[in-house]
Scaffold this active site. Structure first.
Site, mmCIF file in Angstrom:
data_model
loop_
_atom_site.group_PDB
_atom_site.id
_atom_site.type_symbol
_atom_site.label_atom_id
_atom_site.label_comp_id
_atom_site.label_asym_id
_atom_site.label_seq_id
_atom_site.Cartn_x
_atom_site.Cartn_y
_atom_site.Cartn_z
ATOM 1 N N HIS A 1 40.146 -32.614 34.529
ATOM 2 C CA HIS A 1 38.889 -33.280 34.893
ATOM 3 C C HIS A 1 39.002 -34.718 34.395
ATOM 4 O O HIS A 1 39.696 -34.986 33.405
ATOM 5 C CB HIS A 1 37.757 -32.551 34.166
ATOM 6 C CG HIS A 1 36.382 -32.967 34.527
ATOM 7 N ND1 HIS A 1 35.761 -34.050 33.957
ATOM 8 C CD2 HIS A 1 35.489 -32.438 35.399
ATOM 9 C CE1 HIS A 1 34.550 -34.163 34.454
ATOM 10 N NE2 HIS A 1 34.351 -33.202 35.337
ATOM 11 N N ASP B 1 40.461 -27.911 26.765
ATOM 12 C CA ASP B 1 39.190 -28.190 27.421
ATOM 13 C C ASP B 1 38.660 -26.867 27.981
ATOM 14 O O ASP B 1 39.148 -26.370 28.991
ATOM 15 C CB ASP B 1 39.428 -29.230 28.534
ATOM 16 C CG ASP B 1 38.224 -29.389 29.458
ATOM 17 O OD1 ASP B 1 37.249 -28.635 29.328
ATOM 18 O OD2 ASP B 1 38.287 -30.273 30.335
ATOM 19 N N GLN C 1 35.166 -24.875 31.533
ATOM 20 C CA GLN C 1 35.002 -23.821 32.540
ATOM 21 C C GLN C 1 35.359 -22.437 32.005
ATOM 22 O O GLN C 1 34.873 -21.436 32.517
ATOM 23 C CB GLN C 1 35.890 -24.124 33.764
ATOM 24 C CG GLN C 1 35.534 -25.390 34.505
ATOM 25 C CD GLN C 1 34.155 -25.333 35.167
ATOM 26 O OE1 GLN C 1 33.640 -24.272 35.490
ATOM 27 N NE2 GLN C 1 33.558 -26.493 35.370
ATOM 28 N N LYS D 1 27.159 -25.226 31.037
ATOM 29 C CA LYS D 1 27.988 -24.439 31.955
ATOM 30 C C LYS D 1 28.026 -22.972 31.538
ATOM 31 O O LYS D 1 28.689 -22.155 32.172
ATOM 32 C CB LYS D 1 29.408 -25.008 32.004
ATOM 33 C CG LYS D 1 29.450 -26.405 32.639
ATOM 34 C CD LYS D 1 30.849 -26.851 32.878
ATOM 35 C CE LYS D 1 30.966 -28.339 33.095
ATOM 36 N NZ LYS D 1 30.659 -28.753 34.452
ATOM 37 N N CYS E 1 35.456 -34.566 40.349
ATOM 38 C CA CYS E 1 35.926 -35.302 39.157
ATOM 39 C C CYS E 1 37.379 -34.961 38.819
ATOM 40 O O CYS E 1 37.765 -34.940 37.632
ATOM 41 C CB CYS E 1 35.045 -35.048 37.937
ATOM 42 S SG CYS E 1 33.404 -35.706 38.114
HETATM 43 N N1 PMP Z 1 36.242 -30.460 31.861
HETATM 44 C C1 PMP Z 1 36.037 -29.646 32.901
HETATM 45 C C2 PMP Z 1 37.138 -28.723 33.324
HETATM 46 C C3 PMP Z 1 34.816 -29.654 33.568
HETATM 47 O O1 PMP Z 1 34.627 -28.840 34.601
HETATM 48 C C4 PMP Z 1 33.804 -30.535 33.131
HETATM 49 C C5 PMP Z 1 32.475 -30.612 33.854
HETATM 50 N N2 PMP Z 1 32.547 -30.506 35.229
HETATM 51 C C6 PMP Z 1 34.058 -31.340 32.032
HETATM 52 C C7 PMP Z 1 35.286 -31.286 31.420
HETATM 53 C C8 PMP Z 1 33.029 -32.280 31.496
HETATM 54 O O2 PMP Z 1 31.935 -31.552 31.013
HETATM 55 P P1 PMP Z 1 30.574 -32.287 30.666
HETATM 56 O O3 PMP Z 1 30.223 -33.122 31.866
HETATM 57 O O4 PMP Z 1 29.612 -31.170 30.439
HETATM 58 O O5 PMP Z 1 30.814 -33.109 29.458
#
Ligand code: PMP
Length: 418
Positions: free
Chosen positions: A131, A208, A211, A234, A372
Site C-alpha cells: 500500500h 503491515d 488487512q 478495518k 492506493c
Molecule cells: N496497508 C494496507 C495493506 C491497507 O490496506 C491500508 C488501508 N487501505 C493501509 C496500510 C493504511 O491504513 P490506514 O489508512 O488505516 O492508516
C-alpha cells in the site's frame, strides 16, 4: 463437496448481521450490499454504543486527574492496552502503542527506528504489493538519508517471488517492511519465511497488518516480527485509532516520535527526559473514546468463533471467484494460492469506474481504481480494478447479486463496435 456449494457454511451469518445496524440500510432504494470491507469494515452496535457511552457518562482526560470521571476513563483506556496485548499475543502491554492507524505506525517506525539506523548507502526492502503507506514513508527516509529502496517482485498471479529474496537481502539491508495481506489482491504473504530469512542476517521486519488482522488470528510472538501495525477501522473499530506493536528492546532504543505532554518524564528548558515505553511514543491527549471502542471491537472479535468466521469468508471468496471467472469478459486479478477474501477483477473494454457506478445503482458497494497500490497496477499493466472485499457478515446471496449485476453491467456498458 463442491467448492461452489453455498450451503456448506455452519457460521450463523443471519445472527451476526443483527449486530451491524448499517447492514439494514438501503442505497439508492436497494438493500445495501457492502463489499468495501478492505477500505473499512462496518461496526457492530456495541462499538457504536461504546463511543456514545463514553461521551455521555465518563468523558474526562486521562492519567492526570484524581477525580472520579478521570479515574474511570483512565481505567477503561488502560484496559484496552491489555486487550490488544492479548489479541496480538505480545509479551507485554508495554509493546503496544496507540496510533491513528497503520499509516501513522509505519511513519513512526520510519521516522524513529529508520532515522536512527538507516544511513547513506544502506537499503530498505519492501515488496511489490505494498500500500502507498508502506512505500512513501520509506521512500522519504531513503531520500533523506541517501539510502536505497529495494523491492521484492511479484509474479502475474500476485505472489511474491520468494526466490529473489536471498539476492535482495544484503549486508546493507537495515529493515524489511512487508504487507501481510494485500488490500488489492488479497494475497497472504509468507511473512514468517521472510522474517526467518531476515533474522538470520540480524535484520528487523515490520509487518503491515492493516488487512490481515481481521482476516486471520495474529500471534506476534509466533510470527516473531519486530513491528506489527493495524488500523481499528478495518477490524470493526472506529476510525482514527490503531496500534503499533514493537519488540520492547527495539522500542526502548528508538528516539521519540512527537514531543509533548505524556511522553516526558521531566522537562526543563535545558533538558527533557522521556517517559518509558509505550508512553514515550504517545504525546498529547490520546483518542480516548476510540481506544475504548477499539477494546470493544476486540472483545467482539475474540468472543466469535473465528475459525468458523474465517472459514465462511473463505467460502465466500471461492464462490465469488468461481462464479465471476465464468462470466465472459471478466478477468480476475490476483489469483494467489493463499488469499484472503478480496476479489479484484477487470472487465474487457469497460472502465472499472463505470462498472463501479453501475453496481452502486444496484446498492452494491465495491471499490474501483488502484486501491492506493499504484505499483501493482503498473506491474500488471492495468489502470485499476473493481474490488469486492468480503467480511464474515456477507452472504452467498449478496455474492449472487454481485455476479448477476456484473454480468448485466457488461451487457449494459459494452461499447457498441461499428
Ligand atoms: N496497508 C494496507 C495493506 C491497507 O490496506 C491500508 C488501508 N487501505 C493501509 C496500510 C493504511 O491504513 P490506514 O489508512 O488505516 O492508516
Amino acid at each position: 463437496m463442491s467448492t461452489t456449494d453455498k450451503n456448506i457454511s455452519v457460521f450463523d451469518v443471519a445472527q451476526v448481521r443483527k449486530d451491524f445496524p448499517i447492514l439494514l440500510e438501503k442505497a439508492h432504494g436497494k438493500p445495501l450490499i457492502y463489499f468495501d470491507n478492505a477500505a473499512t469494515s462496518q461496526k457492530p452496535q456495541v462499538v457504536i454504543d461504546a463511543i456514545s457511552n463514553y461521551y455521555s457518562h465518563y468523558n474526562a482526560n486521562i492519567h492526570r486527574g484524581v477525580h472520579f470521571l478521570s479515574q474511570k476513563a483512565s481505567n477503561a483506556f488502560d484496559d484496552v492496552r491489555f486487550k490488544v496485548k492479548h489479541f496480538l499475543n505480545s509479551r507485554s502491554e508495554r509493546e503496544i502503542i496507540f496510533v491513528r492507524g497503520t499509516t501513522e505506525a509505519i511513519n513512526l517506525v520510519a521516522s524513529t527506528y529508520g532515522r536512527k539506523n538507516v544511513h547513506a548507502g544502506d537499503e530498505v526492502l519492501i515488496t511489490a504489493m505494498e500500500h502507498h503507506s508502506n512505500i512513501v514513508p520509506w521512500q522519504l527516509l531513503c531520500e533523506e538519508k541517501g539510502a536505497k529502496l529495494k523491492v521484492i517482485p511479484m509474479n502475474d498471479s500476485g505472489e511474491l517471488m520468494m526466490e529473489e529474496l536471498e539476492f535482495l537481502i544484503t549486508d546493507k539491508t537495515k529493515i524489511i517492511s512487508v504487507v501481510h495481506t494485500s488490500n488489492s489482491l488479497g494475497t497472504i504473504n509468507p511473512v514468517k519465511e521472510i522474517i526467518v530469512k531476515a533474522h538470520a542476517k540480524g535484520i528487523p521486519v515490520f509487518v503491515d497488518g492493516a488487512q490481515s488482522t481481521v482476516h486471520s488470528v495474529i500471534d506476534v510472538q509466533e510470527l516473531d516480527c519486530d513491528f506489527f501495525a493495524f488500523s481499528g477501522h478495518k477490524m470493526l473499530g472506529p476510525t482514527g485509532i490503531g496500534c503499533l506493536y514493537g519488540k520492547a528492546e527495539l522500542l526502548e532504543q528508538m528516539p521519540p516520535y512527537m514531543g509533548g505532554g505524556e511522553m516526558i518524564s521531566a522537562v526543563s528548558f535545558e533538558k527533557t527526559t522521556f517517559n518509558e515505553v509505550p508512553f514515550k511514543f504517545e504525546a498529547g491527549t490520546p483518542n480516548i473514546a476510540d481506544v475504548i471502542a477499539l477494546g470493544v471491537a476486540i472483545d467482539y472479535l475474540m468472543q466469535m468463533d473465528r475459525t468458523e468466521a474465517l472459514a465462511h469468508e473463505h467460502e465466500l471468496l471461492k464462490y465469488a471467484m468461481h462464479h465471476l471467472s465464468k462470466i465472459e469478459g471478466v478477468r480476475l486479478i490476483g489469483t494467489a494460492l493463499n488469499k484472503a477474501s478480496v476479489v479484484s477483477f477487470v472487465l474487457k473494454e469497460i472502465n472499472a469506474f463505470d462498472a463501479g457506478m453501475y453496481l452502486d445503482t444496484k446498492g452494491i458497494a465495491v471499490r474501483t481504481g488502484h486501491h492506493c497500490t499504484e505499483p501493482i497496477m503498473t506491474r500488471l499493466n492495468i489502470p485499476g480494478t473493481i474490488r469486492a472485499s468480503f467480511l464474515f457478515y456477507n452472504t452467498f446471496e449478496e455474492v449472487d447479486a454481485l455476479v448477476d449485476h456484473v454480468a448485466k453491467a457488461i451487457a449494459f456498458l459494452k461499447p457498441q463496435h461499428a
